[in-house]
Design an enzyme around this catalytic site. Structure first.
Site, mmCIF file in Angstrom:
data_model
loop_
_atom_site.group_PDB
_atom_site.id
_atom_site.type_symbol
_atom_site.label_atom_id
_atom_site.label_comp_id
_atom_site.label_asym_id
_atom_site.label_seq_id
_atom_site.Cartn_x
_atom_site.Cartn_y
_atom_site.Cartn_z
ATOM 1 N N HIS A 240 38.338 -40.582 27.737
ATOM 2 C CA HIS A 240 37.383 -40.479 26.632
ATOM 3 C C HIS A 240 37.267 -41.792 25.868
ATOM 4 O O HIS A 240 36.357 -41.953 25.059
ATOM 5 C CB HIS A 240 37.700 -39.282 25.721
ATOM 6 N N ASP B 36 42.084 -36.715 31.646
ATOM 7 C CA ASP B 36 41.650 -37.674 30.619
ATOM 8 C C ASP B 36 42.389 -38.999 30.825
ATOM 9 O O ASP B 36 43.343 -39.315 30.118
ATOM 10 C CB ASP B 36 41.939 -37.072 29.233
ATOM 11 N N SER C 187 44.437 -42.401 20.559
ATOM 12 C CA SER C 187 43.918 -42.045 21.880
ATOM 13 C C SER C 187 44.174 -43.094 22.932
ATOM 14 O O SER C 187 43.928 -44.277 22.709
ATOM 15 C CB SER C 187 42.396 -41.917 21.820
ATOM 16 N N GLY C 188 44.596 -42.641 24.116
ATOM 17 C CA GLY C 188 44.776 -43.566 25.226
ATOM 18 C C GLY C 188 46.122 -44.268 25.195
ATOM 19 O O GLY C 188 46.520 -44.889 26.169
#
Ligand SMILES: *[C@@H]1O[C@H](CO)[C@@H](O)[C@H](O)[C@H]1NC(C)=O
Length: 281
Positions: free
Chosen positions: A89, A135, A231-232
């Site tokens: 994402h 993801d 995120s990530g």
């Protein structure tokens, strides 16, 4: 069907916009903030963590991602001098992502920082933003970045560990994400938090069946969690290998004690090997 819609309105992807350095939720919660939930277990920071010793997590990477709405911010991990691992994402937002290595104070022009643009972005072909499966994305760097004491790779689990669930391991999550539910902007400094890996079955009680074998959850007790902007980014086991990539959490608060959800790296060793020069032992 109703259940599904409710579930996906509950989960928010932990992305942050860097233009105003604000979180951008892909599935914003339609629920009002629940007073009782919010009162319990409130504590500050990554959330519930602390500023790290500068450059003590030299595999941590920051990503500046140009989008139509400004620059989005994500975390990532350096796997090899040519390979960065992040969330789908984050990777799906652009093919030209600025990769910031060797940073502690991400907004400053520290002389330890090296900035390069991705030469290629490989988003997992089965990334599904509705079921929040797969993801994961790989960013390639060309030419290879030079490693030094502030820029290092993180180990991946070995094939021998591929079936280890890491249950109860106390792992380290890190990032420049929101340091509290009240924060409007990402953290100036890199933070980390120690979080125990929980059982997927228990995690599914919170996320109503979204959680699959390819997810890994950490317990949110004491308000310890990842938050928007993380995120990530990495979740590293006590034994030093990367076991999770920050994926999502609950959108009405990172500090309310809900589990944080990661992409489970052991399930993707083949995909990583097929799409990078990273050697898996
Ligand atoms: C990355 O690409 C953007 C857009 O082309 C450019 O503005 C920026 O300076 C580049 N960054 C680096 C480190 O080359």
């Amino acid at each position: 069907m109703k259940m599904k819609l409710l579930v996906f309105s509950l989960v928010a992807i932990a992305l942050a916009q860097a233009a105003e350095w604000k979180p951008a939720h892909i599935h914003p919660s339609t629920l009002p903030r629940n007073g009782q939930l919010m009162k319990s277990k409130i504590s500050p920071r990554i959330t519930g963590g602390d500023e790290v010793e500068p450059h003590s997590l030299p595999y941590q990477v920051g990503l500046m991602i140009p989008t139509d709405d400004g620059t989005a911010f994500c975390g990532a991990s350096l796997l090899s001098p040519t390979t960065v691992l992040t969330a789908a994402h984050c990777g799906e937002l652009s093919t030209n992502i600025e990769i910031v290595l060797g940073a502690h104070r991400i907004r400053d022009n520290e002389d330890t920082q090296v900035r390069v643009n991705s030469s290629q972005v490989v988003v997992h072909p089965d990334w599904d933003r509705l079921t929040l499966q797969n993801d994961l994305a790989i960013l390639r760097i060309s030419p290879a970045v030079e490693l030094n004491e502030n820029i290092q790779t993180v180990a991946l689990p070995t094939r021998a560990n591929a079936n280890d669930d890491y249950l109860d391991d106390v792992a380290t999550a890190s990032g420049w994400g929101l340091a509290s539910d009240g924060a409007e902007t990402i953290s100036d400094v890199l933070r980390s938090v120690q979080v125990p890996v929980g059982a997927n079955s228990g995690c599914n009680l919170y996320y109503f069946g979204v959680i699959q074998d390819t997810h890994l959850c950490t317990a949110g007790d004491g308000g310890k969690s990842t938050c928007s902007g993380d995120s990530g980014g990495p979740l590293v086991a006590s034994t030093g290998e990367l076991i999770g990539v920050t994926s999502f959490g609950i959108s009405f608060g990172c500090e309310i004690g809900w589990p944080a959800v990661f992409t489970r790296v052991t399930k993707y060793l083949d995909w990583i090997a097929e799409n990078s020069d990273v050697e898996i032992n």
